[in-house]
Design a protein around this motif. Structure first.
Motif, PDB file in Angstrom:
ATOM      1  N   THR A 150      51.966  62.730  17.222  1.00  0.00           N
ATOM      2  CA  THR A 150      50.767  62.102  16.664  1.00  0.00           C
ATOM      3  C   THR A 150      51.085  61.183  15.482  1.00  0.00           C
ATOM      4  O   THR A 150      50.163  60.613  14.884  1.00  0.00           O
ATOM      5  N   LEU A 151      52.345  61.028  15.129  1.00  0.00           N
ATOM      6  CA  LEU A 151      52.717  60.220  13.966  1.00  0.00           C
ATOM      7  C   LEU A 151      52.380  58.749  14.186  1.00  0.00           C
ATOM      8  O   LEU A 151      52.748  58.160  15.198  1.00  0.00           O
ATOM      9  N   ARG A 152      51.667  58.155  13.246  1.00  0.00           N
ATOM     10  CA  ARG A 152      51.295  56.754  13.318  1.00  0.00           C
ATOM     11  C   ARG A 152      51.614  56.067  11.991  1.00  0.00           C
ATOM     12  O   ARG A 152      51.365  56.619  10.905  1.00  0.00           O
ATOM     13  N   ALA A 153      52.168  54.860  12.079  1.00  0.00           N
ATOM     14  CA  ALA A 153      52.302  54.024  10.883  1.00  0.00           C
ATOM     15  C   ALA A 153      50.923  53.510  10.488  1.00  0.00           C
ATOM     16  O   ALA A 153      50.074  53.222  11.342  1.00  0.00           O
ATOM     17  N   VAL A 154      50.694  53.408   9.190  1.00  0.00           N
ATOM     18  CA  VAL A 154      49.411  52.921   8.673  1.00  0.00           C
ATOM     19  C   VAL A 154      49.644  51.555   8.033  1.00  0.00           C
ATOM     20  O   VAL A 154      50.248  51.462   6.960  1.00  0.00           O
ATOM     21  N   PRO A 155      49.185  50.478   8.667  1.00  0.00           N
ATOM     22  CA  PRO A 155      49.405  49.133   8.114  1.00  0.00           C
ATOM     23  C   PRO A 155      48.282  48.702   7.181  1.00  0.00           C
ATOM     24  O   PRO A 155      47.142  49.189   7.260  1.00  0.00           O
ATOM     25  N   PHE A 156      48.613  47.749   6.320  1.00  0.00           N
ATOM     26  CA  PHE A 156      47.652  47.131   5.414  1.00  0.00           C
ATOM     27  C   PHE A 156      47.801  45.628   5.568  1.00  0.00           C
ATOM     28  O   PHE A 156      48.836  45.068   5.206  1.00  0.00           O
ATOM     29  N   GLY A 157      46.811  44.991   6.182  1.00  0.00           N
ATOM     30  CA  GLY A 157      46.929  43.571   6.463  1.00  0.00           C
ATOM     31  C   GLY A 157      48.106  43.263   7.369  1.00  0.00           C
ATOM     32  O   GLY A 157      48.707  42.197   7.272  1.00  0.00           O
ATOM     33  N   GLY A 158      48.423  44.200   8.266  1.00  0.00           N
ATOM     34  CA  GLY A 158      49.525  44.018   9.197  1.00  0.00           C
ATOM     35  C   GLY A 158      50.891  44.365   8.644  1.00  0.00           C
ATOM     36  O   GLY A 158      51.890  44.294   9.373  1.00  0.00           O
ATOM     37  N   HIS A 159      50.972  44.816   7.396  1.00  0.00           N
ATOM     38  CA  HIS A 159      52.262  45.102   6.766  1.00  0.00           C
ATOM     39  C   HIS A 159      52.424  46.601   6.544  1.00  0.00           C
ATOM     40  O   HIS A 159      51.457  47.320   6.261  1.00  0.00           O
ATOM     41  N   ARG A 160      53.680  47.093   6.605  1.00  0.00           N
ATOM     42  CA  ARG A 160      53.965  48.506   6.360  1.00  0.00           C
ATOM     43  C   ARG A 160      53.854  48.854   4.881  1.00  0.00           C
ATOM     44  O   ARG A 160      53.530  49.984   4.526  1.00  0.00           O
ATOM     45  N   SER A 161      54.162  47.922   4.010  1.00  0.00           N
ATOM     46  CA  SER A 161      54.120  48.191   2.574  1.00  0.00           C
ATOM     47  C   SER A 161      52.848  47.593   1.985  1.00  0.00           C
ATOM     48  O   SER A 161      52.229  46.697   2.566  1.00  0.00           O
ATOM     49  N   ILE A 162      52.468  48.097   0.805  1.00  0.00           N
ATOM     50  CA  ILE A 162      51.263  47.612   0.145  1.00  0.00           C
ATOM     51  C   ILE A 162      51.449  47.720  -1.360  1.00  0.00           C
ATOM     52  O   ILE A 162      51.997  48.707  -1.861  1.00  0.00           O
ATOM     53  N   ARG A 163      51.013  46.701  -2.068  1.00  0.00           N
ATOM     54  CA  ARG A 163      50.975  46.734  -3.531  1.00  0.00           C
ATOM     55  C   ARG A 163      49.522  46.886  -3.944  1.00  0.00           C
ATOM     56  O   ARG A 163      48.686  46.043  -3.628  1.00  0.00           O
ATOM     57  N   ILE A 164      49.214  47.997  -4.630  1.00  0.00           N
ATOM     58  CA  ILE A 164      47.844  48.230  -5.098  1.00  0.00           C
ATOM     59  C   ILE A 164      47.775  47.798  -6.558  1.00  0.00           C
ATOM     60  O   ILE A 164      48.476  48.354  -7.406  1.00  0.00           O
ATOM     61  N   PRO A 165      46.953  46.815  -6.871  1.00  0.00           N
ATOM     62  CA  PRO A 165      46.860  46.357  -8.260  1.00  0.00           C
ATOM     63  C   PRO A 165      46.352  47.453  -9.187  1.00  0.00           C
ATOM     64  O   PRO A 165      45.806  48.482  -8.749  1.00  0.00           O
ATOM     65  N   GLU A 166      46.514  47.235 -10.476  1.00  0.00           N
ATOM     66  CA  GLU A 166      45.992  48.177 -11.461  1.00  0.00           C
ATOM     67  C   GLU A 166      44.474  48.283 -11.319  1.00  0.00           C
ATOM     68  O   GLU A 166      43.791  47.316 -10.994  1.00  0.00           O
ATOM     69  N   HIS A 167      43.959  49.505 -11.509  1.00  0.00           N
ATOM     70  CA  HIS A 167      42.515  49.785 -11.478  1.00  0.00           C
ATOM     71  C   HIS A 167      41.875  49.371 -10.153  1.00  0.00           C
ATOM     72  O   HIS A 167      40.721  48.922 -10.127  1.00  0.00           O
ATOM     73  N   ALA A 168      42.583  49.535  -9.048  1.00  0.00           N
ATOM     74  CA  ALA A 168      42.069  49.065  -7.751  1.00  0.00           C
ATOM     75  C   ALA A 168      42.182  50.152  -6.688  1.00  0.00           C
ATOM     76  O   ALA A 168      42.950  51.114  -6.819  1.00  0.00           O
ATOM     77  N   ASP A 169      41.408  49.976  -5.624  1.00  0.00           N
ATOM     78  CA  ASP A 169      41.488  50.787  -4.407  1.00  0.00           C
ATOM     79  C   ASP A 169      41.767  49.853  -3.240  1.00  0.00           C
ATOM     80  O   ASP A 169      41.423  48.666  -3.290  1.00  0.00           O
ATOM     81  N   VAL A 170      42.355  50.379  -2.164  1.00  0.00           N
ATOM     82  CA  VAL A 170      42.599  49.584  -0.962  1.00  0.00           C
ATOM     83  C   VAL A 170      42.228  50.409   0.261  1.00  0.00           C
ATOM     84  O   VAL A 170      42.177  51.638   0.216  1.00  0.00           O
ATOM     85  N   VAL A 171      41.975  49.713   1.372  1.00  0.00           N
ATOM     86  CA  VAL A 171      41.681  50.377   2.633  1.00  0.00           C
ATOM     87  C   VAL A 171      42.611  49.810   3.697  1.00  0.00           C
ATOM     88  O   VAL A 171      42.900  48.606   3.716  1.00  0.00           O
ATOM     89  N   SER A 172      43.088  50.657   4.578  1.00  0.00           N
ATOM     90  CA  SER A 172      44.072  50.261   5.587  1.00  0.00           C
ATOM     91  C   SER A 172      43.427  49.525   6.747  1.00  0.00           C
ATOM     92  O   SER A 172      42.196  49.464   6.886  1.00  0.00           O
ATOM     93  N   ASP A 173      44.277  48.990   7.610  1.00  0.00           N
ATOM     94  CA  ASP A 173      43.833  48.504   8.910  1.00  0.00           C
ATOM     95  C   ASP A 173      43.428  49.705   9.766  1.00  0.00           C
ATOM     96  O   ASP A 173      43.707  50.866   9.435  1.00  0.00           O
TER      97      ASP A 173
END
Length: 398
Positions: A81-104
Protein backbone atom coordinates in the motif's frame (compact mmCIF):
# COMPACT_ATOMS: atom_id res chain seq x y z
CA UNK A 1 -20.96 10.94 -9.77
CA UNK A 2 -19.85 14.39 -8.63
CA UNK A 3 -17.31 14.29 -5.80
CA UNK A 4 -15.58 16.87 -3.65
CA UNK A 5 -12.87 16.97 -0.98
CA UNK A 6 -14.07 16.31 2.56
CA UNK A 7 -11.89 16.28 5.68
CA UNK A 8 -11.59 12.78 7.13
CA UNK A 9 -9.08 13.50 9.92
CA UNK A 10 -7.53 16.62 11.41
CA UNK A 11 -5.00 17.51 14.12
CA UNK A 12 -4.93 21.29 14.43
CA UNK A 13 -1.46 22.82 14.77
CA UNK A 14 -1.08 23.89 18.39
CA UNK A 15 2.48 25.21 18.44
CA UNK A 16 6.10 24.20 18.04
CA UNK A 17 6.19 20.92 19.89
CA UNK A 18 7.60 20.65 23.38
CA UNK A 19 10.72 18.65 24.22
CA UNK A 20 8.35 16.45 26.27
CA UNK A 21 5.10 14.97 24.92
CA UNK A 22 1.90 14.21 26.91
CA UNK A 23 3.29 10.78 27.86
CA UNK A 24 6.27 12.68 29.38
CA UNK A 25 8.61 11.17 26.81
CA UNK A 26 11.48 13.33 25.61
CA UNK A 27 10.96 14.48 22.02
CA UNK A 28 14.32 13.98 20.30
CA UNK A 29 14.33 15.94 17.04
CA UNK A 30 17.56 17.37 15.70
CA UNK A 31 18.73 16.63 12.15
CA UNK A 32 18.20 14.33 9.12
CA UNK A 33 15.36 12.18 10.47
CA UNK A 34 12.19 10.43 9.35
CA UNK A 35 8.88 10.82 11.17
CA UNK A 36 6.10 8.24 10.71
CA UNK A 37 2.87 9.84 11.86
CA UNK A 38 -0.03 7.45 12.43
CA UNK A 39 -3.50 8.88 11.75
CA UNK A 40 -6.95 7.29 11.88
CA UNK A 41 -9.36 8.73 9.28
CA UNK A 42 -13.07 8.77 10.08
CA UNK A 43 -14.11 8.18 6.48
CA UNK A 44 -12.58 5.79 4.01
CA UNK A 45 -12.10 6.31 0.31
CA UNK A 46 -9.88 5.59 -2.66
CA UNK A 47 -8.34 9.03 -3.21
CA UNK A 48 -6.80 11.20 -0.53
CA UNK A 49 -4.65 14.26 -0.04
CA UNK A 50 -2.48 15.21 2.92
CA UNK A 51 -2.11 18.52 4.77
CA UNK A 52 1.30 19.35 6.27
CA UNK A 53 2.07 22.27 8.54
CA UNK A 54 4.90 24.66 9.38
CA UNK A 55 2.50 27.20 10.88
CA UNK A 56 4.40 28.15 14.03
CA UNK A 57 8.02 28.11 12.88
CA UNK A 58 9.85 31.25 11.87
CA UNK A 59 11.92 29.36 9.32
CA UNK A 60 11.00 27.42 6.19
CA UNK A 61 11.42 23.66 6.31
CA UNK A 62 12.51 21.28 3.55
CA UNK A 63 10.90 17.84 3.23
CA UNK A 64 12.80 15.50 0.93
CA UNK A 65 10.25 12.68 0.77
CA UNK A 66 6.68 12.04 1.94
CA UNK A 67 4.87 8.69 1.71
CA UNK A 68 1.60 7.20 2.91
CA UNK A 69 0.69 3.57 3.57
CA UNK A 70 -1.58 1.45 5.73
CA UNK A 71 -0.16 0.82 9.20
CA UNK A 72 0.09 -2.81 10.28
CA UNK A 73 1.65 -2.97 13.78
CA UNK A 74 3.59 -0.22 15.49
CA UNK A 75 5.92 1.51 13.04
CA UNK A 76 5.43 -1.21 10.39
CA UNK A 77 3.42 -0.67 7.19
CA UNK A 78 1.96 -2.84 4.44
CA UNK A 79 4.49 -2.39 1.59
CA UNK A 80 1.83 -3.18 -1.02
CA UNK A 81 0.00 0.00 0.00
CA UNK A 82 3.04 2.32 0.03
CA UNK A 83 2.49 5.44 -2.07
CA UNK A 84 4.69 8.45 -2.76
CA UNK A 85 2.97 11.73 -1.89
CA UNK A 86 3.75 14.46 -4.46
CA UNK A 87 3.39 18.22 -4.11
CA UNK A 88 2.90 19.97 -7.43
CA UNK A 89 4.26 16.84 -9.09
CA UNK A 90 7.48 16.85 -7.03
CA UNK A 91 8.67 14.39 -4.35
CA UNK A 92 10.20 17.16 -2.23
CA UNK A 93 8.50 20.25 -0.83
CA UNK A 94 9.67 23.45 0.84
CA UNK A 95 7.10 24.76 3.32
CA UNK A 96 7.59 28.48 3.98
CA UNK A 97 7.63 29.89 7.49
CA UNK A 98 4.18 30.18 9.12
CA UNK A 99 2.57 28.21 6.27
CA UNK A 100 0.59 25.04 5.56
CA UNK A 101 0.59 22.98 2.35
CA UNK A 102 -1.65 20.34 0.80
CA UNK A 103 -0.46 17.48 -1.41
CA UNK A 104 -1.58 16.35 -4.82
CA UNK A 105 -4.21 13.61 -4.96
CA UNK A 106 -2.97 10.11 -4.08
CA UNK A 107 -4.75 6.89 -5.05
CA UNK A 108 -5.04 4.56 -2.04
CA UNK A 109 -8.07 2.55 -0.95
CA UNK A 110 -8.69 2.48 2.82
CA UNK A 111 -11.57 2.16 5.22
CA UNK A 112 -12.97 4.28 8.02
CA UNK A 113 -10.96 3.93 11.25
CA UNK A 114 -8.20 2.12 9.32
CA UNK A 115 -4.88 3.62 10.50
CA UNK A 116 -2.62 5.23 7.91
CA UNK A 117 1.08 6.01 8.33
CA UNK A 118 2.32 9.26 6.80
CA UNK A 119 6.13 9.26 6.68
CA UNK A 120 8.13 12.47 6.32
CA UNK A 121 11.90 12.76 5.79
CA UNK A 122 13.42 16.04 6.95
CA UNK A 123 17.02 16.21 5.70
CA UNK A 124 17.79 19.39 7.62
CA UNK A 125 17.21 20.67 11.14
CA UNK A 126 13.87 19.68 12.70
CA UNK A 127 14.18 21.15 16.19
CA UNK A 128 10.71 22.13 17.49
CA UNK A 129 8.61 21.25 14.44
CA UNK A 130 5.06 22.56 14.27
CA UNK A 131 2.54 19.96 15.29
CA UNK A 132 -0.33 18.92 17.52
CA UNK A 133 0.78 18.39 21.11
CA UNK A 134 -1.94 16.07 22.45
CA UNK A 135 -2.47 13.50 19.69
CA UNK A 136 -3.66 10.60 21.86
CA UNK A 137 -2.02 8.34 19.29
CA UNK A 138 1.48 6.91 18.92
CA UNK A 139 3.72 8.03 16.08
CA UNK A 140 7.30 6.94 15.38
CA UNK A 141 10.55 8.52 14.28
CA UNK A 142 14.19 7.71 13.68
CA UNK A 143 17.28 8.94 15.47
CA UNK A 144 19.16 12.01 14.26
CA UNK A 145 21.47 11.50 11.26
CA UNK A 146 19.65 8.30 10.26
CA UNK A 147 18.55 9.52 6.83
CA UNK A 148 15.43 8.67 4.83
CA UNK A 149 13.22 5.79 6.05
CA UNK A 150 9.93 6.79 4.42
CA UNK A 151 9.81 3.48 2.50
CA UNK A 152 10.97 1.34 5.45
CA UNK A 153 8.27 -1.37 5.64
CA UNK A 154 9.13 -3.03 8.95
CA UNK A 155 9.76 0.26 10.74
CA UNK A 156 12.97 -1.06 12.21
CA UNK A 157 14.78 2.24 11.89
CA UNK A 158 11.90 4.15 13.47
CA UNK A 159 12.54 3.13 17.04
CA UNK A 160 11.62 6.38 18.79
CA UNK A 161 8.01 7.16 19.63
CA UNK A 162 5.81 10.07 20.67
CA UNK A 163 2.16 10.77 21.43
CA UNK A 164 2.42 14.21 19.83
CA UNK A 165 1.76 14.66 16.11
CA UNK A 166 4.43 16.60 14.18
CA UNK A 167 3.99 17.94 10.63
CA UNK A 168 0.77 16.15 9.58
CA UNK A 169 -2.39 18.22 10.17
CA UNK A 170 -5.08 16.73 7.95
CA UNK A 171 -6.32 14.03 5.58
CA UNK A 172 -9.01 14.76 2.99
CA UNK A 173 -10.86 12.17 0.91
CA UNK A 174 -12.86 12.45 -2.28
CA UNK A 175 -16.49 11.83 -1.34
CA UNK A 176 -19.95 12.22 -2.90
CA UNK A 177 -21.43 15.72 -2.85
CA UNK A 178 -23.94 14.86 -0.13
CA UNK A 179 -21.14 14.06 2.34
CA UNK A 180 -19.91 16.93 4.50
CA UNK A 181 -17.64 17.47 7.49
CA UNK A 182 -18.69 18.22 11.06
CA UNK A 183 -15.90 20.05 12.90
CA UNK A 184 -15.69 19.45 16.65
CA UNK A 185 -14.03 22.71 17.76
CA UNK A 186 -12.78 23.01 21.30
CA UNK A 187 -10.14 22.38 23.96
CA UNK A 188 -8.74 19.28 25.72
CA UNK A 189 -12.24 17.89 26.24
CA UNK A 190 -12.66 17.75 22.45
CA UNK A 191 -9.00 16.72 22.03
CA UNK A 192 -9.78 13.66 24.17
CA UNK A 193 -7.34 14.11 27.04
CA UNK A 194 -7.77 11.70 29.97
CA UNK A 195 -5.57 12.47 32.95
CA UNK A 196 -3.88 9.63 34.81
CA UNK A 197 -3.51 11.62 38.05
CA UNK A 198 -5.39 14.22 40.07
CA UNK A 199 -3.35 16.93 38.31
CA UNK A 200 -3.75 17.14 34.51
CA UNK A 201 -0.16 16.55 33.43
CA UNK A 202 0.26 13.01 32.16
CA UNK A 203 -2.24 11.33 29.84
CA UNK A 204 -3.77 7.98 30.75
CA UNK A 205 -1.86 5.43 28.66
CA UNK A 206 -4.79 3.01 28.32
CA UNK A 207 -6.77 5.41 26.10
CA UNK A 208 -3.93 6.11 23.65
CA UNK A 209 -4.39 4.59 20.15
CA UNK A 210 -7.95 3.50 20.93
CA UNK A 211 -9.93 6.39 19.39
CA UNK A 212 -11.98 7.12 22.50
CA UNK A 213 -12.47 10.87 22.07
CA UNK A 214 -16.02 12.20 21.91
CA UNK A 215 -15.71 12.97 18.14
CA UNK A 216 -14.70 9.31 17.62
CA UNK A 217 -17.79 8.07 19.45
CA UNK A 218 -19.92 10.57 17.55
CA UNK A 219 -18.58 9.30 14.22
CA UNK A 220 -19.54 5.74 15.18
CA UNK A 221 -23.08 6.89 15.99
CA UNK A 222 -23.29 8.75 12.69
CA UNK A 223 -22.05 5.73 10.74
CA UNK A 224 -24.54 3.43 12.49
CA UNK A 225 -27.35 5.85 11.60
CA UNK A 226 -26.26 6.10 7.96
CA UNK A 227 -25.80 9.89 8.12
CA UNK A 228 -23.56 11.35 5.38
CA UNK A 229 -21.30 13.28 7.74
CA UNK A 230 -17.64 12.96 8.72
CA UNK A 231 -16.63 14.25 12.16
CA UNK A 232 -13.15 15.75 12.46
CA UNK A 233 -11.42 16.84 15.64
CA UNK A 234 -10.36 20.49 15.94
CA UNK A 235 -9.67 20.37 19.66
CA UNK A 236 -6.48 21.79 21.18
CA UNK A 237 -5.67 21.00 24.79
CA UNK A 238 -5.41 24.15 26.90
CA UNK A 239 -7.24 26.25 24.29
CA UNK A 240 -9.29 29.30 25.28
CA UNK A 241 -11.92 31.49 23.65
CA UNK A 242 -10.42 34.93 24.13
CA UNK A 243 -6.68 34.53 24.84
CA UNK A 244 -3.87 32.77 23.03
CA UNK A 245 -2.21 30.01 25.03
CA UNK A 246 0.70 31.22 27.10
CA UNK A 247 2.08 27.69 27.24
CA UNK A 248 3.53 26.40 23.95
CA UNK A 249 1.08 23.83 22.62
CA UNK A 250 -2.14 25.47 23.88
CA UNK A 251 -2.63 27.18 20.52
CA UNK A 252 -4.10 30.51 19.43
CA UNK A 253 -7.47 31.51 20.87
CA UNK A 254 -10.68 30.17 19.38
CA UNK A 255 -11.32 33.62 17.94
CA UNK A 256 -7.91 33.67 16.25
CA UNK A 257 -8.00 30.14 14.82
CA UNK A 258 -11.62 29.68 13.77
CA UNK A 259 -10.80 30.63 10.16
CA UNK A 260 -8.03 28.08 9.61
CA UNK A 261 -9.27 25.33 11.93
CA UNK A 262 -13.00 25.41 11.14
CA UNK A 263 -14.06 27.60 8.23
CA UNK A 264 -11.28 26.38 5.91
CA UNK A 265 -11.75 22.68 6.71
CA UNK A 266 -12.60 20.81 3.50
CA UNK A 267 -16.33 20.21 3.01
CA UNK A 268 -17.41 21.67 6.35
CA UNK A 269 -21.14 22.15 6.88
CA UNK A 270 -21.44 22.12 10.70
CA UNK A 271 -19.27 23.12 13.66
CA UNK A 272 -19.78 22.01 17.26
CA UNK A 273 -18.24 24.65 19.55
CA UNK A 274 -17.38 23.51 23.09
CA UNK A 275 -14.62 25.68 24.55
CA UNK A 276 -14.32 28.08 27.49
CA UNK A 277 -13.37 26.01 30.51
CA UNK A 278 -9.77 27.23 30.39
CA UNK A 279 -10.83 30.88 30.17
CA UNK A 280 -12.10 30.55 33.73
CA UNK A 281 -9.60 27.97 34.99
CA UNK A 282 -6.21 29.17 33.75
CA UNK A 283 -4.68 32.52 34.69
CA UNK A 284 -5.16 35.23 33.63
CA UNK A 285 -8.81 34.35 34.07
CA UNK A 286 -11.60 35.91 32.01
CA UNK A 287 -14.99 37.23 33.04
CA UNK A 288 -18.18 35.68 31.62
CA UNK A 289 -18.96 38.71 29.46
CA UNK A 290 -15.60 38.45 27.68
CA UNK A 291 -16.19 34.77 26.91
CA UNK A 292 -19.76 35.41 25.74
CA UNK A 293 -18.55 38.22 23.49
CA UNK A 294 -15.96 35.78 22.12
CA UNK A 295 -18.65 33.19 21.41
CA UNK A 296 -20.64 35.79 19.51
CA UNK A 297 -17.62 36.61 17.36
CA UNK A 298 -16.94 32.93 16.59
CA UNK A 299 -20.60 32.22 15.83
CA UNK A 300 -20.94 35.27 13.58
CA UNK A 301 -17.89 34.28 11.54
CA UNK A 302 -19.12 30.72 11.13
CA UNK A 303 -22.64 31.78 10.19
CA UNK A 304 -21.29 34.38 7.73
CA UNK A 305 -19.42 31.51 6.04
CA UNK A 306 -22.68 29.57 5.64
CA UNK A 307 -21.81 27.03 8.35
CA UNK A 308 -24.32 25.73 10.91
CA UNK A 309 -23.21 26.23 14.52
CA UNK A 310 -24.03 23.96 17.47
CA UNK A 311 -22.98 25.44 20.81
CA UNK A 312 -22.11 23.05 23.64
CA UNK A 313 -22.45 23.85 27.33
CA UNK A 314 -19.34 23.72 29.53
CA UNK A 315 -18.75 20.69 31.72
CA UNK A 316 -18.55 21.06 35.52
CA UNK A 317 -15.08 21.03 37.08
CA UNK A 318 -15.88 20.73 40.79
CA UNK A 319 -12.90 19.32 42.68
CA UNK A 320 -10.37 20.00 39.91
CA UNK A 321 -7.25 21.53 41.43
CA UNK A 322 -6.47 24.41 39.05
CA UNK A 323 -9.88 24.94 37.45
CA UNK A 324 -11.90 24.85 40.67
CA UNK A 325 -9.92 24.97 43.92
CA UNK A 326 -7.53 27.65 42.68
CA UNK A 327 -10.14 29.48 40.57
CA UNK A 328 -12.33 31.32 43.06
CA UNK A 329 -15.22 32.11 40.72
CA UNK A 330 -14.73 29.35 38.15
CA UNK A 331 -17.92 27.45 38.94
CA UNK A 332 -20.08 30.58 39.12
CA UNK A 333 -18.67 31.87 35.84
CA UNK A 334 -19.30 28.52 34.15
CA UNK A 335 -22.91 28.50 35.36
CA UNK A 336 -23.44 32.03 34.06
CA UNK A 337 -22.05 31.16 30.63
CA UNK A 338 -24.12 27.97 30.45
CA UNK A 339 -27.26 29.96 31.23
CA UNK A 340 -26.44 32.25 28.32
CA UNK A 341 -25.69 29.31 25.99
CA UNK A 342 -29.06 27.71 26.76
CA UNK A 343 -30.98 30.95 26.16
CA UNK A 344 -29.11 32.52 23.21
CA UNK A 345 -30.46 32.39 19.67
CA UNK A 346 -27.26 33.07 17.71
CA UNK A 347 -26.33 29.39 17.23
CA UNK A 348 -28.40 26.92 15.26
CA UNK A 349 -28.71 24.54 18.21
CA UNK A 350 -27.50 23.86 21.75
CA UNK A 351 -25.94 20.59 22.91
CA UNK A 352 -26.24 20.28 26.69
CA UNK A 353 -23.06 18.38 27.54
CA UNK A 354 -23.26 19.72 31.11
CA UNK A 355 -26.66 18.13 31.73
CA UNK A 356 -25.46 14.83 30.25
CA UNK A 357 -22.34 14.46 32.41
CA UNK A 358 -22.91 16.29 35.70
CA UNK A 359 -23.42 14.49 39.00
CA UNK A 360 -27.15 14.69 39.93
CA UNK A 361 -26.13 14.85 43.59
CA UNK A 362 -23.51 17.55 42.99
CA UNK A 363 -24.19 19.51 39.76
CA UNK A 364 -20.91 21.39 40.08
CA UNK A 365 -18.96 18.16 39.50
CA UNK A 366 -18.75 15.46 36.85
CA UNK A 367 -20.62 12.26 37.65
CA UNK A 368 -18.15 9.79 39.19
CA UNK A 369 -18.77 7.25 36.42
CA UNK A 370 -17.78 9.85 33.80
CA UNK A 371 -14.78 11.54 35.46
CA UNK A 372 -11.08 10.75 35.22
CA UNK A 373 -8.88 11.26 38.33
CA UNK A 374 -8.26 14.97 37.65
CA UNK A 375 -12.05 15.65 37.94
CA UNK A 376 -11.74 18.06 35.02
CA UNK A 377 -11.76 15.74 32.02
CA UNK A 378 -14.19 12.94 31.24
CA UNK A 379 -13.01 9.36 31.05
CA UNK A 380 -13.83 7.19 28.03
CA UNK A 381 -17.37 6.56 29.31
CA UNK A 382 -17.81 10.30 29.72
CA UNK A 383 -16.68 10.98 26.17
CA UNK A 384 -19.16 8.41 24.91
CA UNK A 385 -21.89 10.14 26.93
CA UNK A 386 -20.95 13.45 25.27
CA UNK A 387 -21.35 11.86 21.84
CA UNK A 388 -24.70 10.41 22.87
CA UNK A 389 -25.89 13.90 23.89
CA UNK A 390 -25.70 15.12 20.28
CA UNK A 391 -29.04 15.13 18.45
CA UNK A 392 -28.14 13.69 15.04
CA UNK A 393 -31.10 15.42 13.41
CA UNK A 394 -29.36 18.79 13.76
CA UNK A 395 -26.47 17.34 11.73
CA UNK A 396 -28.73 16.11 8.94
CA UNK A 397 -29.70 12.76 10.45
CA UNK A 398 -33.18 11.40 10.98
Amino acid sequence: MMEHWVASWTACPSGSLHLVDPSLRTMLALYDQTFRCVVTPHRGGSTLRIHLTNRFRRQAIELASVTVAKQTVGAAIDPETLRAVPFGGHRSIRIPEHADVVSDAVELSFGAFEPLAVSVHVPGTVLHPTGHLEANATSYYSRPLSGCSTADADGGRLGMRTTSQPFVSGIDVLAPQEVSAVVAFGDSITDGFVGSRNVSLRQERTVVDRNLRYPDFLQRRIDAAGVARCVVNAGISGNRVVRDGRVVGFGPSAIARVQQDAIEISGVSDVIVQVGTNDFGLPPRARPKAVIDGYEMVIDRLRDAGIRVHLGTLLPAGGALVHDRLARHGSAHRVAVNEWIRSQTSADSVIDFDAALRDPQNPDALAPDYACPDRLHPNAAGYEAMANAVDLTVLGGS
